[in-house]
Design a protein around this motif. Structure first.
Motif, PDB file in Angstrom:
ATOM      1  N   GLY A  91       0.845  -1.184   0.000  1.00 11.34           N
ATOM      2  CA  GLY A  91       0.000   0.000   0.000  1.00 11.34           C
ATOM      3  C   GLY A  91       0.879   1.232   0.000  1.00 11.34           C
ATOM      4  O   GLY A  91       1.935   1.245  -0.618  1.00 11.34           O
ATOM      5  N   SER A  92       0.459   2.291   0.693  1.00  9.50           N
ATOM      6  CA  SER A  92       1.272   3.499   0.798  1.00  9.50           C
ATOM      7  C   SER A  92       0.895   4.253   2.067  1.00  9.50           C
ATOM      8  O   SER A  92      -0.145   4.016   2.664  1.00  9.50           O
ATOM      9  N   VAL A  93       1.771   5.160   2.463  1.00 13.17           N
ATOM     10  CA  VAL A  93       1.505   6.018   3.614  1.00 13.17           C
ATOM     11  C   VAL A  93       0.939   7.325   3.068  1.00 13.17           C
ATOM     12  O   VAL A  93       1.497   7.910   2.146  1.00 13.17           O
ATOM     13  N   ASN A  94      -0.173   7.762   3.636  1.00 12.81           N
ATOM     14  CA  ASN A  94      -0.806   8.978   3.150  1.00 12.81           C
ATOM     15  C   ASN A  94      -1.188   9.887   4.316  1.00 12.81           C
ATOM     16  O   ASN A  94      -0.796   9.649   5.458  1.00 12.81           O
ATOM     17  N   ALA A  95      -1.945  10.915   4.035  1.00 15.83           N
ATOM     18  CA  ALA A  95      -2.310  11.917   5.037  1.00 15.83           C
ATOM     19  C   ALA A  95      -3.111  11.338   6.195  1.00 15.83           C
ATOM     20  O   ALA A  95      -3.020  11.821   7.319  1.00 15.83           O
ATOM     21  N   ILE A  96      -3.868  10.285   5.941  1.00 11.35           N
ATOM     22  CA  ILE A  96      -4.683   9.690   7.005  1.00 11.35           C
ATOM     23  C   ILE A  96      -3.791   9.105   8.104  1.00 11.35           C
ATOM     24  O   ILE A  96      -4.013   9.341   9.292  1.00 11.35           O
ATOM     25  N   GLN A  97      -2.751   8.363   7.714  1.00 10.94           N
ATOM     26  CA  GLN A  97      -1.844   7.790   8.711  1.00 10.94           C
ATOM     27  C   GLN A  97      -1.086   8.881   9.463  1.00 10.94           C
ATOM     28  O   GLN A  97      -0.825   8.747  10.664  1.00 10.94           O
ATOM     29  N   ILE A  98      -0.715   9.948   8.778  1.00  6.75           N
ATOM     30  CA  ILE A  98      -0.007  11.041   9.443  1.00  6.75           C
ATOM     31  C   ILE A  98      -0.932  11.726  10.445  1.00  6.75           C
ATOM     32  O   ILE A  98      -0.525  12.024  11.572  1.00  6.75           O
ATOM     33  N   ALA A  99      -2.192  11.947  10.079  1.00  7.40           N
ATOM     34  CA  ALA A  99      -3.156  12.557  10.995  1.00  7.40           C
ATOM     35  C   ALA A  99      -3.390  11.671  12.217  1.00  7.40           C
ATOM     36  O   ALA A  99      -3.492  12.168  13.346  1.00  7.40           O
ATOM     37  N   GLU A 100      -3.458  10.356  12.012  1.00  2.32           N
ATOM     38  CA  GLU A 100      -3.635   9.440  13.143  1.00  2.32           C
ATOM     39  C   GLU A 100      -2.428   9.457  14.064  1.00  2.32           C
ATOM     40  O   GLU A 100      -2.561   9.423  15.285  1.00  2.32           O
ATOM     41  N   ALA A 101      -1.223   9.517  13.492  1.00  2.00           N
ATOM     42  CA  ALA A 101      -0.010   9.569  14.314  1.00  2.00           C
ATOM     43  C   ALA A 101       0.046  10.877  15.105  1.00  2.00           C
ATOM     44  O   ALA A 101       0.466  10.883  16.272  1.00  2.00           O
ATOM     45  N   LEU A 102      -0.367  11.978  14.506  1.00  2.49           N
ATOM     46  CA  LEU A 102      -0.402  13.249  15.223  1.00  2.49           C
ATOM     47  C   LEU A 102      -1.451  13.225  16.333  1.00  2.49           C
ATOM     48  O   LEU A 102      -1.235  13.791  17.407  1.00  2.49           O
ATOM     49  N   GLU A 103      -2.573  12.552  16.082  1.00  2.00           N
ATOM     50  CA  GLU A 103      -3.617  12.467  17.093  1.00  2.00           C
ATOM     51  C   GLU A 103      -3.149  11.655  18.308  1.00  2.00           C
ATOM     52  O   GLU A 103      -3.505  11.973  19.439  1.00  2.00           O
ATOM     53  N   ASN A 108      -4.702  17.424  17.260  1.00  2.73           N
ATOM     54  CA  ASN A 108      -5.836  17.113  16.398  1.00  2.73           C
ATOM     55  C   ASN A 108      -5.734  17.949  15.126  1.00  2.73           C
ATOM     56  O   ASN A 108      -5.978  19.153  15.144  1.00  2.73           O
ATOM     57  N   VAL A 109      -5.315  17.313  14.015  1.00  2.00           N
ATOM     58  CA  VAL A 109      -5.132  18.000  12.737  1.00  2.00           C
ATOM     59  C   VAL A 109      -6.020  17.323  11.697  1.00  2.00           C
ATOM     60  O   VAL A 109      -6.006  16.098  11.566  1.00  2.00           O
ATOM     61  N   ASP A 110      -6.774  18.116  10.966  1.00  2.34           N
ATOM     62  CA  ASP A 110      -7.621  17.594   9.901  1.00  2.34           C
ATOM     63  C   ASP A 110      -6.741  17.051   8.780  1.00  2.34           C
ATOM     64  O   ASP A 110      -5.799  17.704   8.356  1.00  2.34           O
ATOM     65  N   ARG A 111      -7.055  15.871   8.284  1.00  4.83           N
ATOM     66  CA  ARG A 111      -6.226  15.237   7.257  1.00  4.83           C
ATOM     67  C   ARG A 111      -6.224  16.010   5.950  1.00  4.83           C
ATOM     68  O   ARG A 111      -5.302  15.898   5.149  1.00  4.83           O
ATOM     69  N   LYS A 112      -7.238  16.837   5.727  1.00  6.58           N
ATOM     70  CA  LYS A 112      -7.306  17.621   4.495  1.00  6.58           C
ATOM     71  C   LYS A 112      -6.273  18.746   4.469  1.00  6.58           C
ATOM     72  O   LYS A 112      -5.969  19.276   3.419  1.00  6.58           O
ATOM     73  N   LEU A 113      -5.743  19.101   5.629  1.00 12.35           N
ATOM     74  CA  LEU A 113      -4.722  20.141   5.709  1.00 12.35           C
ATOM     75  C   LEU A 113      -3.323  19.600   5.447  1.00 12.35           C
ATOM     76  O   LEU A 113      -2.399  20.368   5.232  1.00 12.35           O
ATOM     77  N   ILE A 114      -3.166  18.279   5.477  1.00  4.91           N
ATOM     78  CA  ILE A 114      -1.847  17.649   5.337  1.00  4.91           C
ATOM     79  C   ILE A 114      -1.553  17.411   3.862  1.00  4.91           C
ATOM     80  O   ILE A 114      -2.350  16.805   3.153  1.00  4.91           O
ATOM     81  N   ILE A 115      -0.395  17.865   3.423  1.00  2.00           N
ATOM     82  CA  ILE A 115       0.023  17.708   2.030  1.00  2.00           C
ATOM     83  C   ILE A 115       1.284  16.850   2.001  1.00  2.00           C
ATOM     84  O   ILE A 115       2.316  17.230   2.561  1.00  2.00           O
ATOM     85  N   VAL A 116       1.181  15.686   1.357  1.00  2.00           N
ATOM     86  CA  VAL A 116       2.330  14.804   1.161  1.00  2.00           C
ATOM     87  C   VAL A 116       2.697  14.899  -0.316  1.00  2.00           C
ATOM     88  O   VAL A 116       1.889  14.592  -1.182  1.00  2.00           O
ATOM     89  N   LYS A 117       3.918  15.336  -0.594  1.00  2.00           N
ATOM     90  CA  LYS A 117       4.291  15.633  -1.973  1.00  2.00           C
ATOM     91  C   LYS A 117       4.393  14.390  -2.853  1.00  2.00           C
ATOM     92  O   LYS A 117       3.920  14.371  -3.967  1.00  2.00           O
ATOM     93  N   ASP A 118       5.024  13.341  -2.365  1.00  2.00           N
ATOM     94  CA  ASP A 118       5.241  12.140  -3.167  1.00  2.00           C
ATOM     95  C   ASP A 118       4.433  10.981  -2.614  1.00  2.00           C
ATOM     96  O   ASP A 118       4.042  10.980  -1.450  1.00  2.00           O
ATOM     97  N   THR A 119       4.236   9.979  -3.443  1.00  2.84           N
ATOM     98  CA  THR A 119       3.619   8.749  -2.976  1.00  2.84           C
ATOM     99  C   THR A 119       4.689   7.972  -2.202  1.00  2.84           C
ATOM    100  O   THR A 119       5.771   7.717  -2.724  1.00  2.84           O
ATOM    101  N   SER A 127       8.944  14.066   4.586  1.00  2.00           N
ATOM    102  CA  SER A 127       8.350  15.200   5.275  1.00  2.00           C
ATOM    103  C   SER A 127       7.000  15.517   4.642  1.00  2.00           C
ATOM    104  O   SER A 127       6.769  15.253   3.468  1.00  2.00           O
ATOM    105  N   ALA A 128       6.131  16.088   5.456  1.00  2.00           N
ATOM    106  CA  ALA A 128       4.799  16.495   5.013  1.00  2.00           C
ATOM    107  C   ALA A 128       4.588  17.942   5.439  1.00  2.00           C
ATOM    108  O   ALA A 128       5.158  18.400   6.427  1.00  2.00           O
ATOM    109  N   THR A 129       3.769  18.651   4.698  1.00  2.00           N
ATOM    110  CA  THR A 129       3.454  20.038   5.016  1.00  2.00           C
ATOM    111  C   THR A 129       2.020  20.103   5.523  1.00  2.00           C
ATOM    112  O   THR A 129       1.126  19.512   4.935  1.00  2.00           O
ATOM    113  N   ILE A 130       1.829  20.822   6.608  1.00  2.00           N
ATOM    114  CA  ILE A 130       0.489  21.050   7.129  1.00  2.00           C
ATOM    115  C   ILE A 130       0.169  22.527   6.887  1.00  2.00           C
ATOM    116  O   ILE A 130       0.823  23.405   7.429  1.00  2.00           O
TER     117      ILE A 130
END
Length: 147
Positions: A91-103, A108-119, A127-130
């Motif tokens: 599979g892949s790591v995406n914004a949902i997993q990053i949001a869960e790790a931050l939680e 508490n960060v909305d996953r829609k605010l997280i930008i992952v540049k590459d797959t 690195s990811a940008t919020i």
């Protein structure tokens, strides 16, 4: 065609921005979806008046975004993923997993605010940008490890 955005559109602009788009994109997608309106003289005057009245509220939103970004300064994450013997992730790591790790860390960060540049499909450091506000963003380093 000039339009006024009614909501944030990634890659185009933020709410209340006046942008130039191709006629078909504006007429066939943005306006029918309710994401924009035509930038006529009357609509531009209404936008200016609304921005003037909301200036205090916008300043408060920016201050809240800066506080949230300051809380995430220096945070680094470790995300576990199932991998093959070669280090490739199933599979892949995406914004949902990053949001869960931050939680899990209490942020508490909305996953829609997280930008992952590459797959992300391999074990390693990324690195990811919020993007909390159009002027406030924070870079979060994270490492993907095998479970």
């Amino acid at each position: 065609m000039k339009i006024i955005l009614k909501e944030d559109v990634r890659g185009l602009g933020y709410k209340d921005d006046v942008v130039e788009v191709k006629d078909g994109y504006g007429r066939n997608y943005l306006i029918p979806q309710g994401k924009a309106i035509v930038a006529s003289n009357s609509n531009l005057k209404m936008l200016a008046e609304n921005l003037r009245q909301r200036a205090h509220k916008i300043a408060q939103l920016k201050a809240d975004a800066e506080a949230a970004a300051a809380a995430l300064e220096g945070v680094s994450l470790t995300i576990g993923a199932k991998t093959s013997a070669t280090g490739t992730i199933f599979g892949s790591v995406n914004a949902i997993q990053i949001a869960e790790a931050l939680e899990k860390l209490g942020h508490n960060v909305d996953r829609k605010l997280i930008i992952v540049k590459d797959t992300i499909k391999e074990v390693g450091k990324y690195s990811a940008t919020i993007q909390f506000h159009k002027e406030v963003a924070v870079e979060i380093p994270f490492e993907v490890v095998a479970e």
